[in-house]
Design a protein around this motif. Structure first.
Motif, PDB file in Angstrom:
ATOM      1  N   HIS A  40       4.512  14.563  -6.347  1.00 11.57           N
ATOM      2  CA  HIS A  40       3.724  14.081  -4.632  1.00 11.57           C
ATOM      3  C   HIS A  40       4.149  14.020  -4.103  1.00 11.57           C
ATOM      4  O   HIS A  40       4.182  13.257  -2.759  1.00 11.57           O
ATOM      5  N   ASP A  41       4.980  14.963  -3.809  1.00 12.76           N
ATOM      6  CA  ASP A  41       5.645  15.653  -2.096  1.00 12.76           C
ATOM      7  C   ASP A  41       3.574  15.383  -1.836  1.00 12.76           C
ATOM      8  O   ASP A  41       4.072  16.954  -2.476  1.00 12.76           O
ATOM      9  N   LEU A  42       3.884  15.358  -0.991  1.00 10.59           N
ATOM     10  CA  LEU A  42       1.888  16.118  -0.428  1.00 10.59           C
ATOM     11  C   LEU A  42       2.073  16.940   0.520  1.00 10.59           C
ATOM     12  O   LEU A  42       2.625  16.706   0.589  1.00 10.59           O
ATOM     13  N   ASP A  43       0.943  17.880   0.774  1.00 11.26           N
ATOM     14  CA  ASP A  43       0.968  18.950   1.508  1.00 11.26           C
ATOM     15  C   ASP A  43       0.500  18.915   2.639  1.00 11.26           C
ATOM     16  O   ASP A  43       0.148  16.873   3.077  1.00 11.26           O
ATOM     17  N   PRO A  44       0.217  19.028   4.280  1.00  5.88           N
ATOM     18  CA  PRO A  44       0.258  18.763   5.726  1.00  5.88           C
ATOM     19  C   PRO A  44      -0.642  17.969   5.400  1.00  5.88           C
ATOM     20  O   PRO A  44      -1.072  17.000   6.593  1.00  5.88           O
ATOM     21  N   ALA A  45      -1.984  18.162   5.308  1.00  2.00           N
ATOM     22  CA  ALA A  45      -3.008  17.026   5.658  1.00  2.00           C
ATOM     23  C   ALA A  45      -2.777  15.540   5.113  1.00  2.00           C
ATOM     24  O   ALA A  45      -3.218  15.132   5.481  1.00  2.00           O
ATOM     25  N   ILE A  46      -2.727  15.795   4.166  1.00  2.00           N
ATOM     26  CA  ILE A  46      -2.039  14.319   3.975  1.00  2.00           C
ATOM     27  C   ILE A  46      -1.565  14.020   4.545  1.00  2.00           C
ATOM     28  O   ILE A  46      -0.606  12.570   4.275  1.00  2.00           O
ATOM     29  N   LEU A  47       0.195  14.538   4.683  1.00  2.00           N
ATOM     30  CA  LEU A  47       0.535  14.023   5.163  1.00  2.00           C
ATOM     31  C   LEU A  47       0.438  13.496   6.270  1.00  2.00           C
ATOM     32  O   LEU A  47       1.890  12.903   6.857  1.00  2.00           O
ATOM     33  N   ALA A  48      -0.386  13.919   6.941  1.00  2.00           N
ATOM     34  CA  ALA A  48      -0.621  13.183   8.437  1.00  2.00           C
ATOM     35  C   ALA A  48      -1.036  11.610   7.967  1.00  2.00           C
ATOM     36  O   ALA A  48      -1.372  10.922   9.493  1.00  2.00           O
ATOM     37  N   LEU A  49      -1.235  11.387   6.651  1.00  3.64           N
ATOM     38  CA  LEU A  49      -1.074  10.131   6.496  1.00  3.64           C
ATOM     39  C   LEU A  49       0.120   8.661   6.583  1.00  3.64           C
ATOM     40  O   LEU A  49       0.347   7.691   6.118  1.00  3.64           O
ATOM     41  N   VAL A  50       0.727   9.530   6.729  1.00  5.39           N
ATOM     42  CA  VAL A  50       2.357   8.850   6.242  1.00  5.39           C
ATOM     43  C   VAL A  50       2.710   7.488   7.295  1.00  5.39           C
ATOM     44  O   VAL A  50       2.032   7.526   9.016  1.00  5.39           O
ATOM     45  N   GLY A  51       3.391   6.765   6.632  1.00  7.99           N
ATOM     46  CA  GLY A  51       2.681   5.157   7.604  1.00  7.99           C
ATOM     47  C   GLY A  51       1.856   4.369   7.369  1.00  7.99           C
ATOM     48  O   GLY A  51       1.342   3.612   8.474  1.00  7.99           O
ATOM     49  N   ASP A  52       0.645   5.266   6.728  1.00  8.78           N
ATOM     50  CA  ASP A  52      -0.497   4.521   7.231  1.00  8.78           C
ATOM     51  C   ASP A  52      -0.345   3.729   5.901  1.00  8.78           C
ATOM     52  O   ASP A  52      -0.176   3.763   5.478  1.00  8.78           O
ATOM     53  N   PRO A  53      -0.909   2.424   6.722  1.00  7.40           N
ATOM     54  CA  PRO A  53      -1.124   1.153   5.743  1.00  7.40           C
ATOM     55  C   PRO A  53      -1.670   1.742   4.870  1.00  7.40           C
ATOM     56  O   PRO A  53      -1.917   0.239   3.990  1.00  7.40           O
ATOM     57  N   GLU A  54      -2.975   1.926   5.319  1.00  7.35           N
ATOM     58  CA  GLU A  54      -4.288   1.598   4.728  1.00  7.35           C
ATOM     59  C   GLU A  54      -3.650   2.805   3.233  1.00  7.35           C
ATOM     60  O   GLU A  54      -4.138   2.603   1.970  1.00  7.35           O
ATOM     61  N   TYR A  55      -3.000   3.352   3.510  1.00  7.09           N
ATOM     62  CA  TYR A  55      -2.396   4.553   1.912  1.00  7.09           C
ATOM     63  C   TYR A  55      -1.353   3.940   1.293  1.00  7.09           C
ATOM     64  O   TYR A  55      -1.192   3.586  -0.284  1.00  7.09           O
ATOM     65  N   GLY A  56      -0.309   3.160   2.145  1.00 12.45           N
ATOM     66  CA  GLY A  56       0.569   1.766   1.332  1.00 12.45           C
ATOM     67  C   GLY A  56      -0.521   1.339   0.606  1.00 12.45           C
ATOM     68  O   GLY A  56      -0.143   0.688  -0.541  1.00 12.45           O
ATOM     69  N   GLU A  57      -1.635   0.404   1.342  1.00 16.07           N
ATOM     70  CA  GLU A  57      -2.522  -0.663   0.621  1.00 16.07           C
ATOM     71  C   GLU A  57      -3.476  -0.381  -0.960  1.00 16.07           C
ATOM     72  O   GLU A  57      -3.411  -0.728  -2.318  1.00 16.07           O
ATOM     73  N   TYR A  58      -3.670   1.267  -1.125  1.00 17.81           N
ATOM     74  CA  TYR A  58      -4.174   1.930  -2.309  1.00 17.81           C
ATOM     75  C   TYR A  58      -3.158   2.362  -3.015  1.00 17.81           C
ATOM     76  O   TYR A  58      -3.131   1.726  -3.863  1.00 17.81           O
ATOM     77  N   LEU A  59      -1.894   2.784  -2.872  1.00 16.67           N
ATOM     78  CA  LEU A  59      -1.176   2.896  -3.910  1.00 16.67           C
ATOM     79  C   LEU A  59      -0.548   1.749  -4.066  1.00 16.67           C
ATOM     80  O   LEU A  59       0.497   1.860  -6.030  1.00 16.67           O
ATOM     81  N   SER A  60      -0.503   0.472  -3.686  1.00 22.35           N
ATOM     82  CA  SER A  60      -0.588  -0.667  -4.089  1.00 22.35           C
ATOM     83  C   SER A  60      -0.876  -0.952  -5.475  1.00 22.35           C
ATOM     84  O   SER A  60      -0.629  -2.482  -6.251  1.00 22.35           O
ATOM     85  N   GLY A  61      -2.073  -0.614  -6.038  1.00 23.86           N
ATOM     86  CA  GLY A  61      -3.376  -1.105  -6.820  1.00 23.86           C
ATOM     87  C   GLY A  61      -1.940  -0.669  -7.479  1.00 23.86           C
ATOM     88  O   GLY A  61      -2.304  -1.521  -8.835  1.00 23.86           O
ATOM     89  N   GLU A  62      -1.560  -0.104  -7.928  1.00 21.71           N
ATOM     90  CA  GLU A  62      -0.741   0.813  -8.889  1.00 21.71           C
ATOM     91  C   GLU A  62       0.239  -0.293  -9.781  1.00 21.71           C
ATOM     92  O   GLU A  62       0.935  -0.834 -10.192  1.00 21.71           O
ATOM     93  N   CYS A  63       1.146  -1.315  -8.520  1.00 21.90           N
ATOM     94  CA  CYS A  63       2.631  -1.867  -8.505  1.00 21.90           C
ATOM     95  C   CYS A  63       1.558  -3.514  -8.702  1.00 21.90           C
ATOM     96  O   CYS A  63       1.981  -4.406  -9.676  1.00 21.90           O
ATOM     97  N   THR A  64       0.252  -3.704  -8.280  1.00 25.48           N
ATOM     98  CA  THR A  64       0.160  -5.041  -8.710  1.00 25.48           C
ATOM     99  C   THR A  64      -0.508  -5.315  -9.920  1.00 25.48           C
ATOM    100  O   THR A  64      -1.033  -6.775 -10.323  1.00 25.48           O
ATOM    101  N   THR A  65      -0.909  -4.677 -10.824  1.00 25.06           N
ATOM    102  CA  THR A  65      -1.666  -4.953 -11.618  1.00 25.06           C
ATOM    103  C   THR A  65      -0.041  -5.516 -12.644  1.00 25.06           C
ATOM    104  O   THR A  65      -0.506  -5.981 -13.727  1.00 25.06           O
TER     105      THR A  65
END
Lengths: 422, 232
Positions: free
Chosen positions: B144-169
């Motif tokens: 899941h080391d993503l390609d450059p188009a998604i790497l542009a989203l690094v540090g994006d809190p929105e991405y962190g929040e989306y991913l956190s859905g897997e944690c908050t279960t």
């Protein structure tokens, strides 16, 4: 990956919706209707409302005012939880901005994009999310139909059925017989029937130690089979008789009036019969015309149905590939779906689908086990890529920690579904 | 603005990392022709000069009751060999490399893609993870080391929040701490170190090893950024 047809369509749909908006929308907001307030529906509604910060109108249709989780309902049977501990209100969803409508959805018209309610109302949607859970296949167990559910409860939708089964368990005569007719694949919660056997055995060991449990199973094997059988031997020696496919466990008829269960021609008079028939998608999925056979096929990337890109099916009712039908799976799928729906309606970022599931089961006090996996969306299905399972012979400390973890998970997932309890 | 946002959403979708090729079942079925002389598979399959291959995945080598295996296969099974996609891939490339002196006089499938197809075909006849969640995987995970188009989203809190859905279960967003520890307000650097320790399996816990094992560096960073400030 190049821009594919699906992505392109998704983008044009947003543009088209924008153009059409003034004509069809009273409030100008995109509208999402979610049917079914369980692990899939409640989570999807809450996430879309919360993350769109009011930009999407979210309505959740759910007939009951208190939702009893099917997960952990076996622990209620075993005496580890009260019925109130597994009941949840929808107050937290309202606080998150979801408009909760307590009614039955009785019709879906995909041409006019409307949902009809039993109370007479009609709701418009831009995106419709169905998370209706399961219904039972008619005549799957000869002799049993839904009118027999009081004599022989399924207790596979939690609530009054679970309470009824518990009352019947308590009323068993000394040395009586508890029979379970286990379901064929695929069904809700693969380890569920066997956790239930364990919890019933736990109750009987304390209150009616000469009672017997007989399980008629149409399957040759089941999830965590070695772990359950080890546990039954260790904790409930001689109490559980599991009759699998090889010994005629699939050849079952029942007579609810006489309270008999016949397995491979051999009739037994029983005191409790927990009949868990074959399952299919909740009826509204059929009414909406998005099922193929018993289940609703969906695209793995966003849980949209194969039949209609504006209708999504979550959880047990969906046919998605490798994920087991579980509350955890539904919750996981809901978050992927919510992200995709929000993206399609408001242009918010859509991130790659990721799915996971863990099923914990309690075998005896502080003897918890688990099985889990992670999944990816492929072109064909949600595919399992990695996983783990508890080992037989684990130490008591490990099993206790696993049980405590499951309690933590329960608090976590219910807060994730319904919002944190105030 | 909305059109631009929609374009960005489409670009993010288009940049989805591809899964490892899951194998083409139909091609695999054709390749299986060369195995059919000795091995049956599917409904009603029985043992012939080779054992039937239903339920192969997850089976111990020489693990089928009622088939007389060679000593070599019995030794391999006793030594811990189990049939999974990875071991079958090695075995099918050259059966002689893994076992010697068996009746399996097959020279092997040299083309790796063909082996993938064949394994995908065989996999259909073992337990379905939808019914038996612990059954073998049906696809290979991706990094899941993503390609450059998604790497542009690094540090994006929105991405962190989306991913956190897997944690908050499991980990309560409100910070509850019973049975499953709280991860809110965890200092960012400690969060990153802990996730990498799970990822490399230096830190024990099967669920967390599995979850962290599929998080890329940027995803861990985004999650750490999200959770460090998460208030109730």
């Amino acid at each position: 990956m190049t821009l594919n047809r699906r992505t392109f369509l998704g983008t044009s749909a947003v543009a088209a919706a924008t153009l059409a908006a003034p004509m069809v929308r009273a409030q100008g907001k995109p509208r999402v209707v979610v049917i079914g307030g369980g692990a899939g529906g409640a989570t999807a509604a809450r996430y879309i409302a919360k993350d769109s910060k009011g930009d999407i109108d979210v309505k959740l249709i759910e007939p009951t005012r208190t939702y009893y989780t099917c997960f952990f309902s076996n622990l209620y049977l075993g005496g580890f939880k009260t019925i109130d501990e597994i009941g949840h209100s929808y107050g937290g969803l309202a606080a998150a901005g979801v408009n909760v409508v307590h009614d039955w959805a009785v019709g879906v018209d995909r041409d006019t994009k409307t949902v009809t309610l039993a109370g007479g109302g009609t709701l418009q949607y831009d995106k419709l999310i169905l998370s209706p859970g399961i219904d039972f296949v008619d005549m799957a167990v000869p002799g049993w139909d839904i009118s027999a559910q009081n004599a022989m409860p399924h207790a596979y939708k939690a609530g009054s059925q679970t309470e009824l089964l518990k009352a019947q368990l308590k009323a068993m005569p000394e040395g009586g017989t508890f029979a379970m007719v286990a379901p064929p694949n695929p069904y809700r919660c693969p380890p569920g029937p066997y956790e239930r056997v364990s919890m019933v055995a736990h109750y009987l060991k304390l209150n009616n130690p000469t009672a017997k449990i007989i399980v008629a199973d149409p399957k040759p094997k089941f999830s965590k089979m070695a772990l359950f059988q080890e546990g039954w031997n260790n904790h409930y020696e001689g109490m559980v008789d599991w009759v699998g496919e090889d010994f005629g466990g699939g050849n079952v008829t029942v007579d609810p009036a006489a309270m008999t269960v016949s397995i491979d021609g051999e009739e037994t008079k029983v005191d409790v019969a927990n009949v868990i028939p074959a399952m299919k998608a909740g009826r509204i999925a059929d009414i909406a015309g998005v099922t193929d056979g018993n289940w609703a096929p969906v695209n793995a990337a966003d849980m949209s149905t194969k039949a209609d890109p504006d209708v999504y099916v979550l959880g047990d009712a969906s046919q998605q590939g490798d994920m087991p039908k579980s509350g955890f799976s539904a919750n996981s799928q809901a978050k992927v779906c919510a992200n995709a729906v929000r993206g399609a309606l408001t242009g918010s970022k859509v991130f790659p689908a990721k799915f996971s599931n863990t099923c914990w089961s309690l075998i005896e006090t502080n003897d918890g086990v688990k099985v889990g996996a992670t999944y990816e969306a492929t072109a064909e299905k949600i595919a399992k890529v990695d996983g783990f399972i508890s080992k037989t012979g684990e130490s008591a400390d490990v099993r206790k920690a696993t049980y405590e973890e499951s309690e933590g998970w329960y608090a976590g997932i219910t807060a994730d579904m319904f919002g944190a309890k105030a | 603005m909305r059109a631009l946002a929609a374009y960005l959403a489409a670009a993010a979708l288009a940049a989805l990392p591809a899964l490892a090729d899951p194998g083409d079942v139909e091609k695999g079925e054709k390749l299986f022709q060369q195995c059919k002389g000795c091995h049956q598979i599917g409904a009603g399959a029985t043992n012939r000069s080779g054992p039937h291959l239903n339920g192969l995945f997850g089976r111990k080598a020489a693990g089928l009751d009622g088939f007389r295996y060679s000593k070599s296969f019995q030794r391999a099974g006793a030594g811990g060999l189990e049939w999974h996609a990875e071991t079958l891939d090695v075995f099918l490339e050259n059966p002689r490399a893994m076992t010697s002196g068996t009746r399996m006089s097959f020279r092997g499938v040299k083309n790796p893609e063909d082996r993938t197809h064949l394994i995908a075909f065989l996999r259909q006849y073992s337990d379905d993870p939808a019914n038996i969640p612990e059954a073998d995987p049906t696809a290979q995970g991706i990094d899941h080391d993503l390609d450059p188009a998604i790497l542009a989203l690094v540090g994006d809190p929105e991405y962190g929040e989306y991913l956190s859905g897997e944690c908050t279960t499991c980990h309560q967003a409100a910070g509850g701490d019973d049975g499953i520890p709280s991860i809110t307000l965890w200092p960012e650097d400690q969060f990153v170190v802990a996730m990498h320790a799970y990822k490399s399996k230096q830190r024990n816990h099967p669920v967390m090893q599995m979850i962290a094992g599929r998080l890329g560096d940027e995803e861990i960073a985004a999650l750490a950024a999200y959770f460090k400030d998460l208030e109730n």
